[in-house]
Scaffold this motif. Structure first.
Motif, PDB file in Angstrom:
ATOM      1  N   SER A 150     -10.466 -96.678  53.063  1.00  0.00           N
ATOM      2  CA  SER A 150      -9.982 -98.017  52.738  1.00  0.00           C
ATOM      3  C   SER A 150      -9.495 -98.091  51.287  1.00  0.00           C
ATOM      4  N   GLY A 151      -8.301 -98.679  51.105  1.00  0.00           N
ATOM      5  CA  GLY A 151      -7.758 -98.824  49.758  1.00  0.00           C
ATOM      6  C   GLY A 151      -6.761 -97.749  49.369  1.00  0.00           C
ATOM      7  N   ARG A 152      -6.827 -96.586  50.031  1.00  0.00           N
ATOM      8  CA  ARG A 152      -5.934 -95.463  49.701  1.00  0.00           C
ATOM      9  C   ARG A 152      -4.605 -95.591  50.456  1.00  0.00           C
ATOM     10  N   PRO A 153      -3.578 -94.856  50.004  1.00  0.00           N
ATOM     11  CA  PRO A 153      -2.319 -94.883  50.766  1.00  0.00           C
ATOM     12  C   PRO A 153      -2.540 -94.362  52.193  1.00  0.00           C
ATOM     13  N   SER A 154      -1.818 -94.913  53.153  1.00  0.00           N
ATOM     14  CA  SER A 154      -1.953 -94.454  54.539  1.00  0.00           C
ATOM     15  C   SER A 154      -1.420 -93.036  54.668  1.00  0.00           C
ATOM     16  N   PRO A 155      -2.108 -92.182  55.441  1.00  0.00           N
ATOM     17  CA  PRO A 155      -1.630 -90.799  55.581  1.00  0.00           C
ATOM     18  C   PRO A 155      -0.467 -90.683  56.565  1.00  0.00           C
ATOM     19  N   THR A 156       0.529 -89.925  56.194  1.00  0.00           N
ATOM     20  CA  THR A 156       1.705 -89.769  57.049  1.00  0.00           C
ATOM     21  C   THR A 156       1.992 -88.300  57.361  1.00  0.00           C
ATOM     22  N   ASP A 157       1.104 -87.396  56.890  1.00  0.00           N
ATOM     23  CA  ASP A 157       1.320 -85.975  57.181  1.00  0.00           C
ATOM     24  C   ASP A 157      -0.014 -85.276  57.444  1.00  0.00           C
ATOM     25  N   GLU A 158       0.074 -84.082  58.041  1.00  0.00           N
ATOM     26  CA  GLU A 158      -1.114 -83.366  58.502  1.00  0.00           C
ATOM     27  C   GLU A 158      -2.080 -83.039  57.378  1.00  0.00           C
ATOM     28  N   GLN A 159      -1.546 -82.510  56.294  1.00  0.00           N
ATOM     29  CA  GLN A 159      -2.417 -82.007  55.242  1.00  0.00           C
ATOM     30  C   GLN A 159      -3.247 -83.119  54.598  1.00  0.00           C
ATOM     31  N   ASN A 160      -2.593 -84.232  54.286  1.00  0.00           N
ATOM     32  CA  ASN A 160      -3.315 -85.327  53.636  1.00  0.00           C
ATOM     33  C   ASN A 160      -4.356 -85.951  54.557  1.00  0.00           C
ATOM     34  N   VAL A 161      -4.023 -86.085  55.832  1.00  0.00           N
ATOM     35  CA  VAL A 161      -4.989 -86.703  56.737  1.00  0.00           C
ATOM     36  C   VAL A 161      -6.188 -85.767  56.910  1.00  0.00           C
ATOM     37  N   TYR A 162      -5.934 -84.495  56.993  1.00  0.00           N
ATOM     38  CA  TYR A 162      -7.020 -83.537  57.158  1.00  0.00           C
ATOM     39  C   TYR A 162      -7.919 -83.506  55.923  1.00  0.00           C
ATOM     40  N   GLU A 163      -7.305 -83.417  54.760  1.00  0.00           N
ATOM     41  CA  GLU A 163      -8.087 -83.358  53.513  1.00  0.00           C
ATOM     42  C   GLU A 163      -8.969 -84.590  53.336  1.00  0.00           C
ATOM     43  N   GLU A 164      -8.433 -85.756  53.691  1.00  0.00           N
ATOM     44  CA  GLU A 164      -9.189 -86.992  53.441  1.00  0.00           C
ATOM     45  C   GLU A 164     -10.242 -87.272  54.509  1.00  0.00           C
ATOM     46  N   MET A 165      -9.963 -86.894  55.773  1.00  0.00           N
ATOM     47  CA  MET A 165     -10.811 -87.393  56.861  1.00  0.00           C
ATOM     48  C   MET A 165     -11.634 -86.341  57.602  1.00  0.00           C
ATOM     49  N   ASP A 166     -11.450 -85.057  57.317  1.00  0.00           N
ATOM     50  CA  ASP A 166     -12.250 -84.042  58.006  1.00  0.00           C
ATOM     51  C   ASP A 166     -13.731 -84.333  57.772  1.00  0.00           C
ATOM     52  N   SER A 167     -14.525 -84.176  58.803  1.00  0.00           N
ATOM     53  CA  SER A 167     -15.975 -84.433  58.823  1.00  0.00           C
ATOM     54  C   SER A 167     -16.352 -85.923  58.692  1.00  0.00           C
ATOM     55  N   ARG A 168     -15.391 -86.815  58.795  1.00  0.00           N
ATOM     56  CA  ARG A 168     -15.699 -88.257  58.852  1.00  0.00           C
ATOM     57  C   ARG A 168     -15.517 -88.803  60.264  1.00  0.00           C
ATOM     58  N   VAL A 169     -14.856 -88.015  61.125  1.00  0.00           N
ATOM     59  CA  VAL A 169     -14.551 -88.475  62.489  1.00  0.00           C
ATOM     60  C   VAL A 169     -14.873 -87.352  63.481  1.00  0.00           C
ATOM     61  N   ASP A 170     -14.826 -87.653  64.789  1.00  0.00           N
ATOM     62  CA  ASP A 170     -15.156 -86.632  65.786  1.00  0.00           C
ATOM     63  C   ASP A 170     -13.978 -85.716  66.091  1.00  0.00           C
TER      64      ASP A 170
END
Ligand code: AMP
Ligand code: MG
Length: 344
Positions: A150-170
């Motif tokens: 929350s508060g960060r820019p929305s992810p639009t590519d694979e690398q950024n989404v992986y770096e930010e969210m790995d181990s936070r979701v299933d």
């Protein structure tokens, strides 16, 4: 820390067995990040209170900020919303599947955790083939806000989404870049006049053409203590990189103004980034990133560039101002929020 199932899926040659595996995670009450044409979404079963709650936890999102419910078949809207009139059909027929979300009165099956305690529900049918296939295979309504903390820019590519969210979701489905790059337009059709609560991929001009009068909720255009934005999410700090962002007004001498500011800040030991339209790239000093040749490219690159600036370790970002027509309205809305309404 969660063990996250991470998988690359090709949107042009979808591996249905893999999609079914992720669909099962959703059906069983888990969380799955998936690509959409707007930005990556963080999905969970929208009608399962416990599952929807996990979204807020994974994002650190305030629970009065409602979730958009994603469907893979237009007919499904009847199961969760009421008041589906001619205007709703027009929007669905013209723009679905695609980057527009419709706000309608909700049916009782939609839990208050999903609607942020409102009596309305936001619904969208995305056009991304992986998103559509996942929703269909899951067999559930998929709540899916942007897949960022929350508060960060929305992810639009694979690398950024992986770096930010790995181990936070299933689960995380890596499926390439989001080609719009900004979130969906949120259109409220509960009142007499269609009202844009958040500008996005489908523009005011597009909507006016099929609906006649359409207004933009005044709460989203400027910071005004007396006007409260109708989309609860619009009141929160949003889209912000670590660096401090300023928008530079496009007056007669904005290029000189930016270069002067860069000199001043560099003198003070700061690292400065500039975001501009491509044709101006060579005019500036500092870490310059061109956002594109036109507004569609700027939309596509904006969030990715804010994150890239963070990786470069800049302290301050000066961005050119963009015209507020078409997708420019959505660009300036996100940029203004990223800048905390700071113009120079
Ligand atoms: P996100 O999914 O994170 O891109 O955010 C969804 C946006 O839609 C937020 O700004 C929400 O506040 C807004 N939204 C979702 N549901 C509703 C609703 N029922 N009424 C008004 N705005 C909504
Ligand atoms: Mg968001």
């Amino acid at each position: 820390m969660k063990k996250t199932l991470v998988c690359k899926i090709d949107k042009d040659n979808i591996d249905i067995d893999k999609i079914q595996e992720f669909g099962k995670i959703l059906r069983d009450g888990g969380t799955v990040i998936f690509p959409t044409e707007t930005v990556y979404g963080l999905g969970a079963n929208a009608l399962d209170e416990k599952a929807a709650k996990k979204i807020y936890e994974a994002k650190g999102r305030p629970s009065d900020n409602p979730l958009i419910v994603h469907i893979s078949d237009k007919e499904e809207i009847h199961k969760i919303a009421t008041g589906i009139d001619d205007r709703v059909y027009k929007v669905m027929d013209n723009f679905w599947p695609g980057p527009i979300t419709i706000v309608l009165k909700k049916k009782a099956v939609v839990p208050s955790i999903t609607s942020g305690n409102l009596d309305t529900v936001a619904v969208r049918m995305p056009s991304h083939p992986i998103a559509l296939s996942l929703i269909k295979e899951s067999g559930v309504f998929v709540a899916g806000p942007s897949a960022n903390i929350s508060g960060r820019p929305s992810p639009t590519d694979e690398q950024n989404v992986y770096e930010e969210m790995d181990s936070r979701v299933d689960g995380i489905i890596l499926g390439g870049d989001s080609n719009v790059g900004l979130e969906s337009t949120v259109l409220d059709l509960t009142g007499d006049i269609p009202t844009i609560l958040r500008p996005g991929g489908v523009t005011l001009e597009d909507l006016s053409e099929i609906l006649g009068e359409v207004v933009i909720d005044p709460g989203i255009l400027e910071k005004n203590e007396n006007i409260i934005a109708k989309a609860p999410g619009m009141k929160y700090t949003h889209y912000a990189p670590n660096a401090e962002v300023f928008i530079v007004k496009k007056d007669d001498n904005y290029v000189d103004k930016i270069n002067k500011l860069v000199d001043e800040k560099v003198e003070q030991g700061k690292k400065v980034g500039i975001m501009c339209i491509n044709k101006n790239k060579d005019k500036y000093k500092g870490e310059v990133i061109g956002l594109g040749d036109d507004l569609n490219e700027v939309a596509y690159n904006l969030f990715k560039t804010l994150r890239e600036m963070d990786k470069k370790g800049v302290d301050i970002i000066y961005s050119e101002e963009f015209e507020k027509s078409g997708i420019g309205q959505a660009i300036m809305n996100r940029l203004t929020k990223a800048a905390g309404y700071k113009f120079v």
